[in-house]
Design an enzyme around this catalytic site. Structure first.
Site: not given
Ligand code: ACO
Length: 329
Positions: A114, A254, A285
């Site tokens: 990214c 980003h 993204n």
């Molecule tokens: N819909 C519903 N529920 C979901 C979904 C979804 N799409 N995805 C995950 N959940 C659930 C999980 O299973 C989990 O359930 P549980 O508590 O029963 O286990 C719950 O939601 C919380 O999951 P988390 O992963 O802790 O959710 P979080 O608040 O961290 O959000 C996310 C996830 C959006 C991916 C976030 O962590 C994020 O944006 N991370 C950074 C991503 C990033 O910056 N990437 C950068 C570069 S990308 C690249 O280089 C290609």
């Protein structure tokens, strides 16, 4: 006299097909409410089956070259930031070079996930300032839908396809690249990766059956690193030119998650929300393309006055991160 590198023209391309949160509700167990509240995304664009990373890059590149008032024959070098190239080799830069008819240009791909656009911009700046080249085309293009598992709700809601491009020149008027900082830390390489398809795990029946050709991400771990690294990169980049946070007129982070963008925006309390430029709600993204697509949209929608500064920042797999300060001439 040392040449000054400036962004002289920009362009972008987004595929037509929209994949909305409602569409994703039909594909995996998720909801519009979850996606919007956790990521800020409403929809993203998906390339056609016969539309590849190079095609999107070519469209963005043509727009950027035209915007710069140049002809493809005047491009000396092409850098393509991508981690979804058409092929592992030849480079996507060569495919774009041929399609543009940029006959005198050399070219290569840059892989920093990214952060790829900021890395490519730093190389273009150095090439221009050493006098090696005059006009460099920097493209960032990604077909993330080709490495996304549409059965994995934790990743498939996040990514979209698209491309952006700019021309970095020694001559003409544009956005002076005042400073660029990039960094990397391979300690956390496994938190965000595409496990198979390289020399470690070449494609096999097993790698396909095990879904190892798709993005794997420990989302919440990545989240914490992304905020910290982008904040530090912004600070270092501003310090390098002796600029204060309040001297920034626009911030383009980003577009990975609205909550990450909000956390970085807190550093820039003087900036009204509309000066933190966002495309995340409509494109999701798009990895290396996200910052340059947003830069192109900002420049087409707003007048950036002489002396105003734009701060870019990105974070991605590797981990890699970076920031750049641009100043309108
Ligand atoms: N819909 C519903 N529920 C979901 C979904 C979804 N799409 N995805 C995950 N959940 C659930 C999980 O299973 C989990 O359930 P549980 O508590 O029963 O286990 C719950 O939601 C919380 O999951 P988390 O992963 O802790 O959710 P979080 O608040 O961290 O959000 C996310 C996830 C959006 C991916 C976030 O962590 C994020 O944006 N991370 C950074 C991503 C990033 O910056 N990437 C950068 C570069 S990308 C690249 O280089 C290609």
């Amino acid at each position: 006299m040392v040449a000054k590198a400036k962004i002289r023209g920009t362009g972008s391309y987004l595929p037509e097909r929209v994949l909305s949160n409602r569409d994703l509700e039909q594909m995996v167990e998720t909801s519009d409410e979850w996606i919007v509240s956790r990521t800020g995304m409403k929809e993203r664009r998906i390339a056609r089956a016969d539309e590849f990373t190079s095609d999107m890059g070519i469209a963005a590149a043509r727009a950027a070259i035209e915007d710069a008032g140049l002809k493809p024959e005047e491009i000396d070098f092409i850098l393509v930031a991508t981690h979804t190239p058409d092929y592992l080799f030849p480079s996507t830069a060569c495919l774009i070079q041929k399609a543009l008819g940029a006959k005198k240009a050399g070219g290569m791909d840059v892989q920093a996930a990214c952060t790829g656009y900021i890395y490519a911009l730093s190389i273009a700046k150095a090439f221009v300032e050493t006098g090696a080249y005059k006009n460099i085309l920097v493209v960032a293009a990604e077909k993330l839908s080709s490495i996304t598992n549409y059965k994995d709700r934790s990743t498939c809601v996040l990514f979209g396809d698209g491309a952006g491009a700019c021309v970095v020149s020694a001559e003409g008027k544009g956005l002076l690249i005042e400073s660029i900082q990039v960094g990397a830390d391979g300690e956390q390489a496994e938190l965000l990766m595409l496990p198979a398809g390289g020399s470690r795990l070449p494609a096999s029946l097993d790698t396909v059956t095990n879904g190892q050709h798709y993005i794997k991400m420990a989302g919440n771990e990545v989240f914490k690193h992304a905020v910290r690294r982008m904040e530090t990169a912004c600070k270092e980049c501003l310090d390098a030119v002796g600029a204060l946070e309040k001297e920034i007129s626009w911030l383009i982070p980003h577009q990975a998650n609205m909550r990450i963008i909000d956390a970085i925006a807190k550093r820039f309390e003087h900036l009204p929300p509309e000066r933190i430029f966002k495309t995340i709600q409509k494109y999701g993204n798009t990895s290396s393309s996200s910052v340059v697509i947003a830069l192109d949209e900002l420049l087409k929608a707003h007048t950036v006055k002489t002396g105003e500064r734009i701060l870019l920042t990105a974070f991605g797999s590797g981990f890699t991160w970076g920031a750049a300060v641009l100043r309108a001439e």
